[in-house]
Design an enzyme around this catalytic site. Structure first.
Site, PDB file in Angstrom:
ATOM      1  CD  GLU A   1      -3.191   0.833   2.010  1.00 52.45           C
ATOM      2  OE1 GLU A   1      -3.449  -0.339   2.347  1.00 52.45           O
ATOM      3  OE2 GLU A   1      -3.933   1.796   2.265  1.00 52.45           O
TER       4      GLU A   1
ATOM      5  CE  LYS B   1      -1.215   8.551   8.999  1.00 54.03           C
ATOM      6  NZ  LYS B   1      -1.932   8.463   7.712  1.00 54.03           N
TER       7      LYS B   1
ATOM      8  CG  ASP C   1      -2.897  10.950   5.205  1.00 54.24           C
ATOM      9  OD1 ASP C   1      -1.899  10.501   5.797  1.00 54.24           O
ATOM     10  OD2 ASP C   1      -3.605  10.260   4.453  1.00 54.24           O
TER      11      ASP C   1
ATOM     12  CD  GLU D   1      -0.881   8.181   0.739  1.00 52.25           C
ATOM     13  OE1 GLU D   1      -0.385   7.831   1.819  1.00 52.25           O
ATOM     14  OE2 GLU D   1      -2.107   8.157   0.522  1.00 52.25           O
TER      15      GLU D   1
ATOM     16  CD  GLU E   1      -7.714   5.912   6.064  1.00 53.20           C
ATOM     17  OE1 GLU E   1      -6.895   4.995   5.891  1.00 53.20           O
ATOM     18  OE2 GLU E   1      -7.588   7.055   5.598  1.00 53.20           O
TER      19      GLU E   1
ATOM     20  NE  ARG F   1      -0.553   4.000  11.695  1.00 54.25           N
ATOM     21  CZ  ARG F   1      -1.273   4.374  10.645  1.00 54.25           C
ATOM     22  NH1 ARG F   1      -2.501   3.940  10.473  1.00 54.25           N
ATOM     23  NH2 ARG F   1      -0.768   5.206   9.760  1.00 54.25           N
TER      24      ARG F   1
ATOM     25  CD1 TRP G   1     -12.495  10.343   0.476  1.00 51.78           C
ATOM     26  CD2 TRP G   1     -11.555   9.256   2.189  1.00 51.78           C
ATOM     27  NE1 TRP G   1     -12.523   9.005   0.182  1.00 51.78           N
ATOM     28  CE2 TRP G   1     -11.948   8.305   1.221  1.00 51.78           C
ATOM     29  CE3 TRP G   1     -10.940   8.800   3.360  1.00 51.78           C
ATOM     30  CZ2 TRP G   1     -11.752   6.934   1.381  1.00 51.78           C
ATOM     31  CZ3 TRP G   1     -10.741   7.433   3.523  1.00 51.78           C
ATOM     32  CH2 TRP G   1     -11.154   6.522   2.542  1.00 51.78           C
TER      33      TRP G   1
HETATM   34  O1  GCW Z   1      -2.786   8.289   4.016  1.00 52.62           O
HETATM   35  C1  GCW Z   1      -3.639   7.273   4.219  1.00 52.62           C
HETATM   36  C2  GCW Z   1      -3.307   6.359   3.103  1.00 52.62           C
HETATM   37  C3  GCW Z   1      -3.741   4.950   3.380  1.00 52.62           C
HETATM   38  C4  GCW Z   1      -3.142   4.518   4.712  1.00 52.62           C
HETATM   39  C5  GCW Z   1      -3.637   5.471   5.786  1.00 52.62           C
HETATM   40  C6  GCW Z   1      -3.052   5.152   7.150  1.00 52.62           C
HETATM   41  C7  GCW Z   1      -2.421   2.354   5.371  1.00 52.62           C
HETATM   42  O2  GCW Z   1      -3.880   6.879   1.929  1.00 52.62           O
HETATM   43  O3  GCW Z   1      -3.284   4.169   2.327  1.00 52.62           O
HETATM   44  O4  GCW Z   1      -3.466   3.193   5.016  1.00 52.62           O
HETATM   45  O5  GCW Z   1      -3.271   6.763   5.467  1.00 52.62           O
HETATM   46  O6  GCW Z   1      -2.076   5.802   7.514  1.00 52.62           O
HETATM   47  O7  GCW Z   1      -3.549   4.299   7.839  1.00 52.62           O
END
Ligand code: GCW
EC number: 3.2.1.131
Length: 667
Positions: free
Chosen positions: A147, A348, A353, A381, A274, A307, A529
């Site tokens: 992923e 994070k 993101d 990403e 998610e 997380r 989202w």
């Molecule tokens: O940024 C998003 C990504 C997902 C990812 C998610 C996460 C693993 O698009 O692909 O999933 O974050 O951090 O859990």
């Protein structure tokens, strides 16, 4: 290859390596030194005390009496000393540590000295890692896909089984260890059906094999787990964290895992995020969920990495109150003090993101009684997917230096996540890996610098980006001044360039949905989202102020809150993250928002072309394979940048009706 002059002066040091440490890690330390020195000097060193005039000695505290034991008081269990001394009249470079793991890091440091051509005659180095947990997370699936992976397939899995190519895994362990990484999770945090079985007898022997490899390089293995495992594997009807049968199930499970891997690190968990299962289903909170797992791992010394990427991903775009940026803080801050001490929250770097530019998460420092680690994303990403060049060390450095004011002025994020501010039991930094089975590991040759730099920076966040970059460039491309100059400049320029031609002023997103490469201004604007820019004919940006917006700014400590809340002093590069403004709003830089958008997008393309031109100067100085690899990608990057420029400029011209002051082409 070390160069001739340097070698003439220093090769006397490279003739003899004596190791007094026979453990597995001690062996690794010695082998790394031996093999690399053989390669770099062209000669095999001897490994017994010989007649050579100089020597390298590897020893831990216990088996050396060459230097004072007091010196070791300055070391932690992963630290080391490298010193030039004289032993029985023989000039000696002593590599020493309290543990064999420290010794391994000393060996890699010593090799770095050679690669960067330092003089070996008078070394006096004392090093300790500043962060305790220095981790890499893989988002690898067992079908071999990754992923958000941009460098080929998984090096761990293929066809729903483990790979048989253990050499590649060993090389990876060596790479990671050489920059000080000490923990790894090998599977995706989105744990699908087959991967759920990684904690069963079917796969644990394979996990153990991989863990053995990593162990010999000082790296502890972790697994991402499926929160609903008791249902999917255990035939229970619930995964309620307060249900005794569920708790018991996890305790038994932990026993199984530790039977196979006695030093297993623990679980990484993405829950209620998610569409992943989690404690919310049972009306329990994240403390309930994580503590249940912590209780099961505790007898074995394992930890739970939980997380904080938890938000409503089914938002109605018409709902202007819900703000995704607020979510992590709103969910976790009220739980401060309720987590067991072998739980650590993984946060994070930003509240959204991994955007090219976003605010720093206000959770750092907000929970004084909870272990927390930071999560970066090495895989690119949202930052060019290893097609476009984007050197992330400069970004991470900025984040780590950000003053949270959590314990008054001078409380940067780096001092929170290293555990020193609130004396946390567990602390550190994790990041999503950017490697795959591509020959050069990272797809883009220069993306290797992000992995290298990540390790070096989290070992010591006080290191400058300049030092880290210089090490990587020289170790990778040698010392030709022109090569060093151009590659260094390319790396340094690349993040601002990427920011210039993509989404402006911190607003983020505007990418194609799903795969996230290339521009699509409204790609996420009317979706679930929670990632909106709110552009209309008058203005753009997300109002996150307390006075008129979502109130997100209040999650920061006062000093930062006041800055972000104010339209006048909010930094330009985050303006649209915090405020909704007219296109004619004048930035602190003196230009209007709309003109800034045009300027940076025209400039971004020119700069991308500039990167390509710089690289072309190195045609005869870099081997053909690496030259072409980078050149191909730079050309793709230019096309991508043009696409971004034209879509963004056209979109905002059409929305605002305001012309570019310089009359450049807008479609
Ligand atoms: O940024 C998003 C990504 C997902 C990812 C998610 C996460 C693993 O698009 O692909 O999933 O974050 O951090 O859990």
């Amino acid at each position: 290859m070390a160069d001739k002059n340097w070698l003439n002066e220093n090769e006397k040091w490279l003739k003899t390596i004596v190791s007094l440490v026979d453990t597995e890690l001690g062996q690794s330390a010695k082998t790394e030194l031996y093999d690399a020195i053989t390669k770099m000097s062209g000669e095999k060193p001897t490994t017994v005390d010989s007649t050579s005039t100089h020597q390298i000695v590897l020893a831990t505290t216990e088996n050396q009496n060459l230097i004072s034991h007091q010196l070791f008081d300055r070391l932690n269990d992963e630290g080391y000393i490298i010193r030039t001394i004289t032993e029985h009249e023989k000039p000696t470079i002593l590599l020493s540590a309290k543990t064999d793991k420290g010794l391994l890091y000393a060996s890699f440091h010593f090799l770095r000295l050679i690669q960067t051509k330092q003089h070996l005659g008078s070394l006096n180095i004392v090093e300790n890692p500043k962060n305790q947990l220095r981790m890499i997370n893989h988002w690898d699936n067992m079908d071999g896909s990754i992923e958000r992976g941009y460098a080929g397939k998984s090096i761990f899995f293929e066809n729903n089984a483990f790979t048989t190519n253990l050499e590649r895994i060993k090389d990876y362990a060596r790479i990671l260890s050489s920059v000080g990484i000490n923990a790894i999770s090998i599977n995706n945090v989105n744990v699908h059906t087959v991967e759920t079985k990684l904690i069963t007898d079917e796969f644990l022997p394979d996990v153990a094999t991989v863990a053995n490899i990593f162990r010999s390089y000082g790296i502890q293995t972790f697994l991402s787990i499926n929160y609903a495992s008791p249902i999917q594997l255990g035939q229970l009807t619930t995964a309620d964290p307060l249900d005794p049968t569920v708790r018991n199930w996890w305790k038994e499970k932990a026993k199984d895992v530790y039977r196979f891997i006695p030093d297993f690190g623990g679980f990484v968990v993405k829950a209620d995020s998610e569409h992943r299962p989690g404690p919310f289903t049972y009306e329990r909170n994240h403390a309930d969920g994580s503590n249940m797992l912590a209780e099961a791992l505790e007898p074995f010394g394992g930890i739970v990495i939980w997380r904080c990427f938890v938000y409503n991903c089914m938002q109605d775009w018409r709902d202007r109150k819900t703000d995704r940026a607020r979510a992590a803080y709103d969910h976790f801050k009220p739980l401060d003090g309720q987590f067991y001490d072998n739980v650590v929250l993984q946060i994070k770097n930003g509240p959204m993101d991994f955007q090219v530019r976003e605010a720093n998460s206000p959770l750092f420092g907000a929970m004084t009684k909870t272990n927390q680690i930071l999560e970066f994303q090495v895989t690119q990403e949202y930052t060019g997917q290893q097609i476009d060049l984007c050197y992330l060390i400069s970004q991470w450095k900025e984040i780590l230096e950000f003053d949270t004011f959590a314990a008054g002025a001078g409380t940067p994020i780096k001092r929170i996540v290293d555990g020193s501010t609130f004396e946390n039991k567990i602390s550190g930094i994790a990041a999503v890996s950017n490697i795959g089975n591509d020959d050069n590991w990272t797809g883009h040759q220069l993306a290797q610098a992000n992995l290298y730099g990540y390790g070096r920076l989290i070992w010591n966040p006080d290191l400058s980006t300049e030092v880290i970059t210089d090490e990587w460039v020289r170790a990778t491309f040698g010392h030709d001044p022109e090569v060093v100059e151009h590659v260094t400049a390319m790396l340094f320029d690349s993040w601002p360039i990427y920011e210039n031609y993509t989404s402006p002023l911190g607003v983020g997103w505007m990418v194609n949905p799903n795969h996230h490469y290339g521009p699509n201004v409204d790609g996420y604007e009317y979706s679930v989202w929670g990632t909106y820019h709110f552009a209309d004919n008058e203005g753009i940006g997300v109002d996150r102020t307390v006075s008129s917006g979502t109130g997100y700014t209040a999650q920061y400590f006062k000093e930062n809150k006041e800055i972000y809340e104010s339209l006048e002093i909010c930094p330009d590069d985050l303006l649209l993250f915090f405020h909704h403004v007219p296109y004619t709003h004048k930035l602190q830089s003196g230009v209007t928002v709309i003109q800034h958008i045009y300027n940076t997008h025209f400039e971004g393309v020119e700069q991308a072309i500039g990167l390509m031109e710089r690289w072309s100067l190195l045609k005869d100085k870099v081997d053909e394979e690496r030259y072409q690899n980078v050149m191909n990608r730079l050309n793709q990057q230019i096309e991508n940048a043009k696409q971004w420029r034209d879509m963004i400029n056209t979109y905002f011209f059409r929305k605002s009706g305001i012309k570019d002051e310089k009359n450049r082409t807008i479609y």
